[in-house]
Design an enzyme around this catalytic site. Structure first.
Site, PDB file in Angstrom:
ATOM      1  N   GLN B 220      79.830 103.837  27.478  1.00 24.61           N
ATOM      2  CA  GLN B 220      80.699 104.932  27.076  1.00 24.61           C
ATOM      3  C   GLN B 220      81.422 105.541  28.276  1.00 24.61           C
ATOM      4  OE1 GLN B 220      77.189 106.266  24.077  1.00 24.61           O
ATOM      5  NE2 GLN B 220      78.764 107.814  24.294  1.00 24.61           N
ATOM      6  N   ARG B 367      74.118 111.786  19.493  1.00 26.44           N
ATOM      7  CA  ARG B 367      75.361 112.293  18.944  1.00 26.44           C
ATOM      8  C   ARG B 367      75.432 113.823  19.048  1.00 26.44           C
ATOM      9  NH1 ARG B 367      78.414 109.939  13.745  1.00 26.44           N
ATOM     10  NH2 ARG B 367      80.317 111.133  13.955  1.00 26.44           N
ATOM     11  N   CYS B 368      75.118 114.338  20.238  1.00 24.18           N
ATOM     12  CA  CYS B 368      75.279 115.768  20.416  1.00 24.18           C
ATOM     13  C   CYS B 368      75.506 116.042  21.885  1.00 24.18           C
ATOM     14  CB  CYS B 368      74.056 116.544  19.947  1.00 24.18           C
ATOM     15  SG  CYS B 368      72.598 116.260  20.936  1.00 24.18           S
ATOM     16  N   GLU B 737      80.478 115.769  17.191  1.00 23.46           N
ATOM     17  CA  GLU B 737      79.038 115.979  17.135  1.00 23.46           C
ATOM     18  C   GLU B 737      78.617 117.260  16.437  1.00 23.46           C
ATOM     19  OE1 GLU B 737      78.418 113.659  21.359  1.00 23.46           O
ATOM     20  OE2 GLU B 737      78.870 115.771  21.324  1.00 23.46           O
TER      21      GLU B 737
END
Lengths: 178, 784, 149, 292
Positions: B220, B367-368, B737
């Site tokens: 990423q 995902r945060c 998110e």
């Protein structure tokens, strides 16, 4: 030990001497070079590797290629015909049924076989049908809508086989084929 | 050329995604789709033990297997100084161990072979002689004086990693001493795993002639990886190219540098051939970084009338064997101090202690944004606990304590400056949409009949867009982000960005930003990213930072182009640039609508007909350093029904009102929220990673780690309010998110609400049917 | 995992003890026994297929006899690695005569399974291990009583 | 995940299968769909040297009612069962079970014979078939034999198959009039194994249960028939009180252990809840559709 395996994939014959233990998904990806079929979980849980074996959805990471010797295999690469997207592809595009795209081929192959059985499904029936395919991005809602879109389109095509959905489909094509 | 807004497809349009064209045809190019000439395959030998000395590694049988070319061990790497590598949290991590393993499934050796299947057979033939050591799995036990030492390599001979605190301790303690009412809960947020459907992997290719190392990698953050690679290996940075191709989901799990990437690179350098390494799902689940594992004790002090005053939180963070969390350097516990949430508090004090255990590295995201889920879960649970103690409606207590819309920018009790918000409006909208009053009436009727339903609220505040360089860096690299735009003579453009999509649709949304700013149709704009040889330097996509940082850079770069274009417009229109204005996606002479030029006209002029005082060309670069973070928020309401015979929880309805400021593409934002909600529900009801006392992970495949299917996932009902960020160039805030952060407490609160009349004040997630059933049984409320 | 049990064996304490010190005899009782390599009288390496039905992993165990106190007590420590898994076990046997022809055998076994088998097979591990170990010690009785019949 | 190498054979008749089983005794494994076995092979928890695929053996895909029994060939897939009107109308419990095996795609290749012969206590068919008093036919070179499923299911992953025998078919006695069967599985998500599941079959005569079958999934080393519960309800009216007591007795028959699917006492309680529910459903079906 090796074994001679002959498969028809998307209408094209492929044959090779392969190890007995070669998984069907590796035949498709490595021998036939069709990498649209993905591997997600290795334990027949996620459905990213779903292809049609003689028209029936199968998790190709849980079959050995030799088990399917002589079979007709359909993968995502065979969906588009003559530059026209299959209604399921169009549905996923129009309804934002994909994000990272990794589960998408398997999800579409499952859906196509399902719609042949059940051309006018409820949302719940679609959810049930795709419950062997995991998606981590979409939360499934837009996938359900995409399958409904395809169902409508396939029903319409069935009803009026000669009049291709003109304007919308053309616009989509222009958008998608790039 | 068109100046029709729909044809331009700029801000606010649900433009269909450009990237879909290849994915729908099976033409995506994910890591495992890459095949280079002569490519070899690598597979990894992993430790069955959570803690053991390695007495010897015998690779002779593996090396005797035809097709096996090399077996790489820690000793080989040690000779090259590569047995250890730095983590993104300034710790160090074993690439391959020299003498001991510290978690189950840790990499021990790597087999390189001509074929994937042979490499796997080679792995089975490598004989490792282990001497098992007692592992420490429980972080509380890890802090006891006689606990086994996880990291004897460190100077500090303790399992304690760091202590971090935020807020005003004295003032907080004082408020607690004087408080009319206090509530306290122990909250455990278990380990979970992002489990993107694509696992991690790479193809490393070292070109002996040029000395250049190219690594195609599931990452990423390609640029950050390139710099780390260069620092670790000593290879000059221009001789390293990291390419992040199509990524099958990231969610934070593809931020860290995993040993497999490094070993494959070494293998390629050693063999001179490309080397592919692809994890299988068990490896991915067992050894890649994990989220959470936070043991939280939270207290809230308030007045009897429900006014919240102070928050006190102590936390033990289990980071496993290596502190490999990807946090901004100054924040060992990430942005956990956002824990005061959407509420006015006079004071707060938050402490976090990081601990080593014999588990794989923890503390990455799920995902945060960095540790925000943990913070939001805590405060949203505590508000409900307070409401319950005061016998007040949880919606009313929230309304009473919200930071009011006119209070922004608002300085939180732990020092964050919230940019904008309107919390009452979002909650009000959610309550109306779900008919909150009607649900409460229904609940009362059902309760009278012995039926169990619950309504749970979460009114969360996110903190995203890391971040301002004065505060944020990773290993010293400031967390700006970047964009480079080149407009071609015929009016199309290429946009290169420093962030990297993993399904968020950057190829579409970033084109929309440029379309909006330049009036070029979105279909004429190509977005490129993920290749460090071509993209400008950026910190990557995670923590919902792409739109707040690179999105801002894109708008600013486009505006730089527009400034130059204005001069060209003046030249073409034969007026002073000061007499030209930008109206409806074209330039016109002020007050003379008929006299205008489009950006396409200008682009051509930039290469064919430019004034002598201007350079040719039409391009710009921007490195955007945000002045602050952005603070998206939302109000979620969840309705659950509980089966009294089984304890099964079913989500009946879930309304999500999100506010992420101005929206680029509503279709994509909706999709992000659906996905986020599903990944919020997953740990609330299903997912958790546990270990037995020997350190064996008990959920090592998707048969045991329960990802929700379409059948368990409810129909999400989404809506929005719009409170733009005042400091972002186009008022956006980031959204990827929010839903993952906001959803778990709404679900937990709903279940606790359903059981609150039995005296239940808290349930840890995942809320399993047996936890619920046990409560029902204890209170005689189970179906008999 | 901790297991223990008691067997009443119709054999003399000495006969049982001799049996216990014979690696070939002991190994023949191991479930899924495949082969044996003897390095020393008290150090041997049996290869066994651990599992049930078709679910099986082949381990070569490194077994060392320990704490041999003739004729009442013997212990052994075993250790093996295979297929991403490892097995570590310590077992001990205590013998007390009931008569010249009958002996009480108390046994204890502590087994630790690590790696893939522990992760994947957790739901079946305990009951399966219990059964196989019980079978193992039960086999002693059968073999020892056979010649007497 | 890559399995160990093996030799593959797809014989075209049973004698060839027996020959192969004899030649490679202990090293050969029957492949009947492989949806459970292939993942085990990929994890290298099963590494047979020979894999004998039954797909080309004729006569193993019968699905028909004949001579007072439903005959289910070993190679009948779950999807075939799920879609069979005959099964859905007259053997609703088998339909229920086939509809909750793994997930819809797995069911396309998973076979009933494989489900039963794999003898995983978590598999869904055995409990339902126990409740229905199914028999199995085993064919080997020394002849064919039929035995009750109770006798066939020996232990976890262990069956009564001997030597070169192959499970060829399952026979379920056709239900008399006023019969109903049902299977309810408690699972956290599609594709997961059951926390617990219960299959029930009842026949009513003059308002009382003349025959009762109850089978339990994943609460012991193998599928369990709750015989005491069956005996209790036999001859009684299926009223609320008798169903509750039957459910309690069924829970007593469970031998659950604590694992990822829940604590043992929870599973036992679930057997009670599910038995009551599944019995009510079976009785309802017997009353409603059992006119035949």
């Amino acid at each position: 030990m090796t074994q001679h395996v002959k498969l028809t994939i998307n209408g094209r014959p492929y044959e090779a001497d392969v190890p007995s233990r070669l998984l069907l998904v590796h035949f498709i990806r490595e021998v036939a070079g069709l990498t649209g079929t993905h591997i997600g979980c290795d334990t027949t849980s996620c459905g990213a590797c779903t292809v049609l074996v003689n028209g029936t959805p199968a998790k190709s990471c849980t079959l050995f290629a030799v088990q399917t010797d002589g079979a007709n295999i359909s993968t995502v690469e065979g969906l588009e015909q003559g530059g026209t997207l299959h209604p399921i592809q169009e549905g996923f595009y129009e309804e934002h049924g994909l994000q990272c795209g990794f589960c998408t081929p398997g999800m579409m192959m499952t859906s196509i076989a399902f719609l042949q059985e059940n051309p006018d499904p409820t949302d719940d029936e679609i959810r049930h049908a795709i419950s062997g395919n995991l998606c981590r991005c979409t939360g499934y809602m837009q996938i359900v809508k995409a399958v409904q879109y395809a169902a409508r389109k396939m029903r319409d095509e069935q009803a009026t086989p000669n009049t291709a959905d003109s304007s919308a489909a053309t616009a989509t094509e222009a958008e998608v084929i790039r | 050329m068109t100046t029709d807004a729909a044809a331009i497809g700029g801000m606010g349009h649900s433009v269909k995604r450009k990237e879909d064209a290849r994915f729908l045809r099976g033409k995506g190019r994910y890591i495992d789709d890459i095949k280079l000439p002569g490519m070899l395959y690598m597979d990894i030998v992993r430790s069955p033990y959570a803690h053991a000395n390695i007495k010897s590694i015998d690779a002779s049988k593996a090396l005797a297997l035809p097709g096996v070319l090399a077996v790489i061990t820690g000793k080989d790497l040690d000779a090259a100084g590569l047995a250890w590598m730095p983590t993104l949290m300034s710790d160090k991590q074993m690439v391959l161990p020299v003498d001991r393993v510290v978690y189950q499934a840790q990499e021990v050796a790597a087999v390189v072979a001509t074929e994937r299947y042979i490499a796997a057979d080679g792995v089975a033939l490598v004989e490792v002689d282990y001497e098992p050591l007692p592992p420490v799995i429980d972080p509380f036990k890890a802090l006891e004086p006689d606990a086994p030492l996880v990291r004897p390599d460190r100077e500090a001979q303790t399992n304690h990693i760091w202590h971090w605190e935020s807020g005003d301790k004295a003032r907080t303690d004082q408020l607690f001493n004087e408080a009319e009412v206090t509530v306290k809960e122990h909250i455990y947020l278990p380990r979970i795993h992002v489990s993107s459907i694509e696992t991690c992997g790479c193809v490393a290719s070292f070109d002996k002639v040029s000395g250049k190392l190219t690594v195609y990698m599931t990452t990423q953050a390609p640029h950050a990886i390139r710099t780390v690679y260069s620092l670790v290996t000593g290879i000059q940075e221009h001789k390293i190219r990291i390419v992040s191709p199509d990524i099958g989901g990231g969610f934070g799990g593809k931020v860290p540098v995993y040993p497999g990437y490094v070993i494959a690179s070494v293998a390629s350098i050693q063999t001179g051939l490309p080397v592919k390494w692809i994890e299988d799902r068990s490896e991915n689940l067992q050894a890649d970084s994990f989220a959470r594992d936070y043991h939280i004790t939270a207290e809230l002090a308030a007045k009897n009338d429900g006014t919240m005053q102070a928050l006190r939180v102590k936390t033990l963070a289990d980071h496993g064997a290596f502190d490999a969390a990807a946090n901004p350097s100054k924040f060992p516990a990430g942005l956990f101090s956002i824990i005061t949430g959407s509420y006015r508090l006079d004071a707060a004090h938050v402490e976090v202690d990081g601990v080593y255990t014999n588990k794989p590295s923890g503390g990455v995201a799920y995902r945060c944004s960095f540790r925000v889920t943990e913070a939001v879960h805590t405060i949203e649970r505590m508000v409900d606990t307070l409401a319950q103690k005061l016998q007040r409606d949880p919606a009313a207590v929230r309304m009473q304590n919200f930071i009011q819309p006119d209070a922004f920018p608002y300085k939180s009790a732990t020092g964050w400056e919230y940019d904008s918000g309107n919390y009452p409006a979002a909650l009000q909208k959610a309550m109306e949409k779900i008919d909150y009053a009607g649900l409460r009436r229904e609940q009362a009727e059902k309760r009278a009949r012995g039926e169990l339903m619950g309504i749970g609220i979460s009114t969360f505040t996110e903190i995203v867009g890391a971040g301002p360089s004065h505060t944020f860096d990773i290993l010293g690299i400031k967390m700006f982000d970047s964009c480079e735009i080149r407009v071609h003579p015929t009016g199309s453009a290429i946009v290169r960005i420093g962030v990297q999509t993993q399904g968020q649709g950057h190829e579409t949304t970033f084109a929309q930003i440029v379309a909006e700013e330049l009036g070029l149709p979105v279909e004429n704009i190509t977005v490129e990213h993920g290749d460090t040889d071509t993209a400008p330097y950026g910190l990557g996509t995670y923590a919902s930072r792409s739109t707040p940082t690179a999105g801002a850079a894109t708008a600013v770069a486009a505006r730089k182009i527009r400034d130059k274009a204005k001069k060209l417009a003046g030249h073409l229109l034969e007026v002073s640039p000061d007499d030209v204005e930008w109206v409806d996606y074209h330039f016109q002479v002020k007050g003379v609508p008929g006299r205008s030029v489009t950006m396409k006209d200008i682009a051509f002029a930039a290469y064919t007909n430019f004034p002598p005082d201007l350079e040719a060309g039409l391009e710009a670069v921007d490195y955007y350093d945000p002045p602050n973070l952005t603070f998206p928020f939302g109000a979620y309401i969840c309705v659950v029904d509980i089966d009294r015979g089984t304890g099964m929880v079913k989500i009946r309805r879930f309304v999500a009102v999100d506010d992420c400021g101005n929206i680029i593409n509503p279709m994509i934002v909706d999709g992000q929220i659906h996905g986020g909600l599903t990944m919020g529900m997953a740990p609330a009801l299903f997912e958790a990673i546990t270990y037995d006392e020997n350190g064996n992970m008990q959920q090592s495949n998707f048969m045991d780690y329960l990802l929700p299917t379409a059948m368990e996932t409810p129909v999400w009902e989404t809506d929005k309010t719009t409170t733009p960020s005042p400091h972002h160039p186009f008022g956006a805030k980031g959204v990827g998110e929010s839903a993952t952060v906001g959803a778990p407490p709404a679900i937990a609160n709903a279940v606790v609400d359903a059981l609150s009349h039995l005296g239940v004040t808290h349930l840890d997630i995942p809320i399993t049917p047996w936890k619920v059933y046990q409560i029902l049984q204890e209170h005689g409320a189970a179906e008999s | 995992m901790h297991f223990e049990g008691t067997q009443q064996i119709k054999a003399s304490q000495r006969a049982i003890f001799e049996f216990l010190l014979d690696p070939n005899k002991v190994a023949s009782c191991a479930p899924g026994f495949i082969s044996m390599e003897i390095l020393a009288p008290d150090h041997f390496k049996p290869t066994i297929g651990i599992g049930v039905g078709a679910v099986k992993a082949k381990f070569t165990l490194d077994v060392q006899l320990q704490d041999v106190r003739e004729p009442t007590h013997a212990a052994m420590k075993g250790h093996g690695v295979a297929a991403g898994s490892a097995v570590d076990m310590v077992a001990s046997v205590d013998l007390s005569p009931v008569s010249d022809a009958e002996t009480t055998m108390n046994w204890i076994a502590d087994v630790t399974v690590s790696g893939t088998i522990a992760s994947v097979g957790a739901r079946l591990l305990d009951s399966t291990a219990q059964k196989q170990i019980t079978k193992f010690f039960d086999c002693f009785r059968q073999k020892l009583e056979q010649p007497a019949q | 995940m890559i399995p160990d190498d093996f030799t593959y054979a797809a014989p075209t008749n049973l004698p060839q299968v027996w020959d192969l089983l004899r030649q490679h005794e202990g090293d050969a494994k029957i492949l009947a769909g492989g949806q459970s076995h292939i993942p085990l092979m990929k994890l290298r928890l099963a590494s047979p040297a020979y894999l004998i695929d039954l797909r080309n053996v004729p006569g193993l895909t019968t699905l028909a009612e004949r001579d007072g029994s439903l005959i289910i060939g070993a190679m009948v897939t779950e999807t075939t069962l799920e879609r069979s009107p005959l099964v859905r109308q007259r053997y609703a419990g088998i339909y229920d079970a086939s509809a909750v095996v793994a997930d819809p795609i797995v069911r396309n290749f998973a076979t009933v014979g494989g489900n039963v012969a794999h003898a995983d206590p978590a598999n869904d068919h055995p409990a339902m078939l126990l409740a229905l008093r199914a028999n199995v036919t085993l064919q080997g070179s020394r002849g064919s034999r039929t035995m009750s499923l109770d006798d066939f299911m020996v232990d976890t992953f262990e069956t009564a198959l001997q030597g070169d025998e192959v499970l060829s078919e399952i026979r379920v006695p056709s239900p008399p009039p006023q019969s109903g069967s049902a299977y309810i599985k408690l699972e956290r998500k599609v594709g997961d194994y059951a926390i617990a599941a219960v299959g029930a079959a009842v026949t009513l005569e003059n308002g009382v249960c003349s025959r009762v079958g109850i089978g339990l999934t994943n609460v012991g080393p193998k599928a369990i028939r709750a015989t005491q519960a069956e005996t209790f309800l036999t001859g009684k009216q299926p009223d609320d009180a008798s169903i509750r007591e039957t459910a309690r007795l069924a829970a007593d028959a469970a031998q659950p252990t604590t694992d990822l699917h829940g604590p043992a006492d929870y599973k036992r309680a679930m057997v009670q809840t599910l038995t009551a529910r599944v019995l009510r459903l079976a009785v309802q079906r017997a009353t409603a559709g059992g006119g035949q």
